[in-house]
Enzyme design. Structure first.
Site, PDB file in Angstrom:
ATOM      1  N   ASP A  68       0.880  -1.172   0.000  1.00 57.22           N
ATOM      2  CA  ASP A  68       0.000   0.000   0.000  1.00 57.22           C
ATOM      3  C   ASP A  68       0.914   1.217   0.000  1.00 57.22           C
ATOM      4  O   ASP A  68       1.687   1.426   0.942  1.00 57.22           O
ATOM      5  CB  ASP A  68      -0.888  -0.020   1.248  1.00 57.22           C
ATOM      6  CG  ASP A  68      -1.832   1.175   1.304  1.00 57.22           C
ATOM      7  OD1 ASP A  68      -1.602   2.167   0.578  1.00 57.22           O
ATOM      8  OD2 ASP A  68      -2.797   1.121   2.084  1.00 57.22           O
ATOM      9  N   THR A  75      -8.599   2.250 -19.298  1.00 54.99           N
ATOM     10  CA  THR A  75      -8.136   1.364 -18.219  1.00 54.99           C
ATOM     11  C   THR A  75      -9.311   1.097 -17.275  1.00 54.99           C
ATOM     12  O   THR A  75     -10.322   1.802 -17.329  1.00 54.99           O
ATOM     13  CB  THR A  75      -7.022   2.032 -17.382  1.00 54.99           C
ATOM     14  OG1 THR A  75      -7.614   3.121 -16.665  1.00 54.99           O
ATOM     15  CG2 THR A  75      -5.863   2.520 -18.231  1.00 54.99           C
ATOM     16  N   TYR A  98      -8.730  14.705  -6.359  1.00 54.95           N
ATOM     17  CA  TYR A  98      -7.923  14.109  -7.433  1.00 54.95           C
ATOM     18  C   TYR A  98      -7.080  15.158  -8.179  1.00 54.95           C
ATOM     19  O   TYR A  98      -5.852  15.039  -8.231  1.00 54.95           O
ATOM     20  CB  TYR A  98      -8.844  13.355  -8.400  1.00 54.95           C
ATOM     21  CG  TYR A  98      -8.095  12.594  -9.468  1.00 54.95           C
ATOM     22  CD1 TYR A  98      -7.397  11.424  -9.167  1.00 54.95           C
ATOM     23  CD2 TYR A  98      -8.081  13.041 -10.790  1.00 54.95           C
ATOM     24  CE1 TYR A  98      -6.714  10.733 -10.148  1.00 54.95           C
ATOM     25  CE2 TYR A  98      -7.406  12.343 -11.776  1.00 54.95           C
ATOM     26  CZ  TYR A  98      -6.720  11.190 -11.441  1.00 54.95           C
ATOM     27  OH  TYR A  98      -6.035  10.501 -12.413  1.00 54.95           O
TER      28      TYR A  98
HETATM   29  N1  LIG Z   1      -7.129   6.099 -16.968  1.00 52.66           N
HETATM   30  C1  LIG Z   1      -7.120   7.390 -17.200  1.00 52.66           C
HETATM   31  O1  LIG Z   1      -7.881   7.902 -18.056  1.00 52.66           O
HETATM   32  C2  LIG Z   1      -6.155   8.286 -16.455  1.00 52.66           C
HETATM   33  C3  LIG Z   1      -6.092   9.642 -16.852  1.00 52.66           C
HETATM   34  C4  LIG Z   1      -5.187  10.474 -16.229  1.00 52.66           C
HETATM   35  C5  LIG Z   1      -4.346   9.991 -15.232  1.00 52.66           C
HETATM   36  N2  LIG Z   1      -4.428   8.696 -14.840  1.00 52.66           N
HETATM   37  C6  LIG Z   1      -3.500   8.246 -13.822  1.00 52.66           C
HETATM   38  O2  LIG Z   1      -2.718   7.171 -14.339  1.00 52.66           O
HETATM   39  C7  LIG Z   1      -2.323   6.304 -13.273  1.00 52.66           C
HETATM   40  C8  LIG Z   1      -2.686   4.868 -13.618  1.00 52.66           C
HETATM   41  O3  LIG Z   1      -4.087   4.800 -13.756  1.00 52.66           O
HETATM   42  P1  LIG Z   1      -4.827   3.584 -14.471  1.00 52.66           P
HETATM   43  O4  LIG Z   1      -5.922   4.195 -15.243  1.00 52.66           O
HETATM   44  O5  LIG Z   1      -3.831   2.711 -15.119  1.00 52.66           O
HETATM   45  O6  LIG Z   1      -5.481   2.912 -13.173  1.00 52.66           O
HETATM   46  P2  LIG Z   1      -5.797   1.397 -12.779  1.00 52.66           P
HETATM   47  O7  LIG Z   1      -6.897   1.492 -11.781  1.00 52.66           O
HETATM   48  O8  LIG Z   1      -5.988   0.543 -13.975  1.00 52.66           O
HETATM   49  O9  LIG Z   1      -4.446   0.954 -12.030  1.00 52.66           O
HETATM   50  C9  LIG Z   1      -4.042   1.539 -10.838  1.00 52.66           C
HETATM   51  C10 LIG Z   1      -3.409   0.476  -9.963  1.00 52.66           C
HETATM   52  O10 LIG Z   1      -2.945   1.126  -8.773  1.00 52.66           O
HETATM   53  C11 LIG Z   1      -3.218   0.264  -7.691  1.00 52.66           C
HETATM   54  N3  LIG Z   1      -3.320   1.027  -6.449  1.00 52.66           N
HETATM   55  C12 LIG Z   1      -4.324   1.836  -6.060  1.00 52.66           C
HETATM   56  N4  LIG Z   1      -4.091   2.313  -4.832  1.00 52.66           N
HETATM   57  C13 LIG Z   1      -2.899   1.802  -4.438  1.00 52.66           C
HETATM   58  C14 LIG Z   1      -2.152   1.897  -3.264  1.00 52.66           C
HETATM   59  N5  LIG Z   1      -2.574   2.625  -2.202  1.00 52.66           N
HETATM   60  N6  LIG Z   1      -0.969   1.246  -3.190  1.00 52.66           N
HETATM   61  C15 LIG Z   1      -0.544   0.491  -4.218  1.00 52.66           C
HETATM   62  N7  LIG Z   1      -1.229   0.340  -5.359  1.00 52.66           N
HETATM   63  C16 LIG Z   1      -2.404   0.985  -5.469  1.00 52.66           C
HETATM   64  C17 LIG Z   1      -4.540  -0.410  -8.025  1.00 52.66           C
HETATM   65  O11 LIG Z   1      -4.719  -1.608  -7.292  1.00 52.66           O
HETATM   66  C18 LIG Z   1      -4.386  -0.617  -9.526  1.00 52.66           C
HETATM   67  O12 LIG Z   1      -3.872  -1.900  -9.821  1.00 52.66           O
HETATM   68  C19 LIG Z   1      -3.017   6.839 -12.017  1.00 52.66           C
HETATM   69  O13 LIG Z   1      -2.091   7.632 -11.316  1.00 52.66           O
HETATM   70  C20 LIG Z   1      -4.140   7.701 -12.581  1.00 52.66           C
HETATM   71  O14 LIG Z   1      -4.499   8.732 -11.674  1.00 52.66           O
HETATM   72  C21 LIG Z   1      -5.331   7.832 -15.412  1.00 52.66           C
END
Ligand SMILES: NC(=O)c1ccc[n+]([C@@H]2O[C@H](COP(=O)([O-])OP(=O)(O)OC[C@H]3O[C@@H](n4cnc5c(N)ncnc54)[C@H](O)[C@@H]3O)[C@@H](O)[C@H]2O)c1
Length: 259
Positions: free
Chosen positions: A65, A192, A157
């Site tokens: 975490d 995602t 966020y």
């Molecule tokens: N998907 C989008 O459109 C988007 C857009 C802008 C930014 N982001 C950012 O990109 C990054 C990746 O996002 P994603 O869409 O691949 O998300 P995702 O939900 O597919 O993957 C995120 C992973 O982080 C893990 N996680 C969450 N909290 C955690 C913690 N406390 N400790 C350890 N692991 C933890 C989750 O279990 C998950 O496997 C994030 O930082 C997100 O804010 C995503």
């Protein structure tokens, strides 16, 4: 041109159980790097590490975490035990709790900052003694366009992602003396589980038609940028916040619907 931008490097990828973190871990390993697949969800970390290993890559899973210092320190220790060094930290973990500012609870607000900002600082600091010993040290954090532009209903966020951008730049300035490069990636709308979980599919489809490239991004496309920034090929790039958004952040007007 550098022939082996990744080969021989070891990365700790936090949030690697899904989405862009998973894609980054797989791309890093496919290019000859060793990967510690770290995620809150142990089963997903194990699945990704298994998939990498089955493809002939080097990976181990770690449950962690990112808001808990003890978990992070244990993950770094496991990295050193297994691979003997740590060159790269990729941080993609994030907490999204939708809320309006008028009513967001302080608990949710603080939880957002704890994972998205404190977590990034704690991982980077725990890794730093090892990064200092690397001849190619790099950190890549993952923020969002929501950290630059207003994003309604996102609660903590957007503000936490804004803090992560500045935190990354401050790290880059303070740690350049140690040979550690730090950059931050700003994804647009990426297909995602996080995006699908926080935005209804019909809104995602509608949004896609308004983007310059008429589609949302794929996690592998962001992973290519993340792994590039982590690689030897990006040796003179630091303190940058780089969008991977299909042009979304520089549209003056939305593309006419359906075109
Ligand atoms: N998907 C989008 O459109 C988007 C857009 C802008 C930014 N982001 C950012 O990109 C990054 C990746 O996002 P994603 O869409 O691949 O998300 P995702 O939900 O597919 O993957 C995120 C992973 O982080 C893990 N996680 C969450 N909290 C955690 C913690 N406390 N400790 C350890 N692991 C933890 C989750 O279990 C998950 O496997 C994030 O930082 C997100 O804010 C995503």
């Amino acid at each position: 041109m550098i022939h082996s931008p990744i080969k021989g490097l070891t990365a700790l990828v936090v949030g690697a159980g899904s989405g862009m973190g998973e894609a980054s871990a797989k791309t890093f390993a496919a290019n000859g790097g060793s990967v510690v697949v770290a995620d809150l969800r142990a089963a997903e970390a194990e699945r990704v590490a298994d998939e990498i290993t089955r493809e002939g890559g080097l990976a181990i899973p770690v449950a962690l975490d990112v808001s808990r210092q003890a978990d992070i320190d244990a993950a770094v220790e496991k990295t050193i035990q297994k691979f003997g060094k740590l060159d790269v930290v990729i941080n993609t973990a994030a907490l999204v709790r939708s809320a309006m500012l008028e009513s967001v609870s302080l608990e949710d607000w603080r939880a957002g900052f704890q994972v998205n900002v404190d977590g990034a600082l704690m991982v980077a600091r725990s890794a730093l003694p090892w990064l200092k010993q690397s001849s190619h040290a790099a950190i890549v954090n993952t923020a969002s366009l929501a950290g630059v532009h207003g994003y309604s209903q996102g609660g903590a966020y957007g503000p936490s992602k804004a803090a992560l951008i500045t935190l990354s730049r401050q790290m880059a300035h303070e740690w350049a003396a140690y040979g550690v490069r730090v950059n931050v990636v700003l994804p647009g709308v990426i297909d995602t589980p996080m995006a699908r979980g926080s935005v209804p599919q019909e809104i995602l489809d509608q949004l896609a038609t308004m983007l310059p490239m008429s589609r949302v991004g794929q996690p592998e496309e962001v992973a290519d940028l993340i792994v590039y920034l982590a690689s030897r090929a990006a040796g003179y790039i630091t303190a940058q916040a780089i969008a991977c958004d299909g042009g979304m952040s520089h549209m003056m007007f939305a593309k006419p619907m359906g075109k």
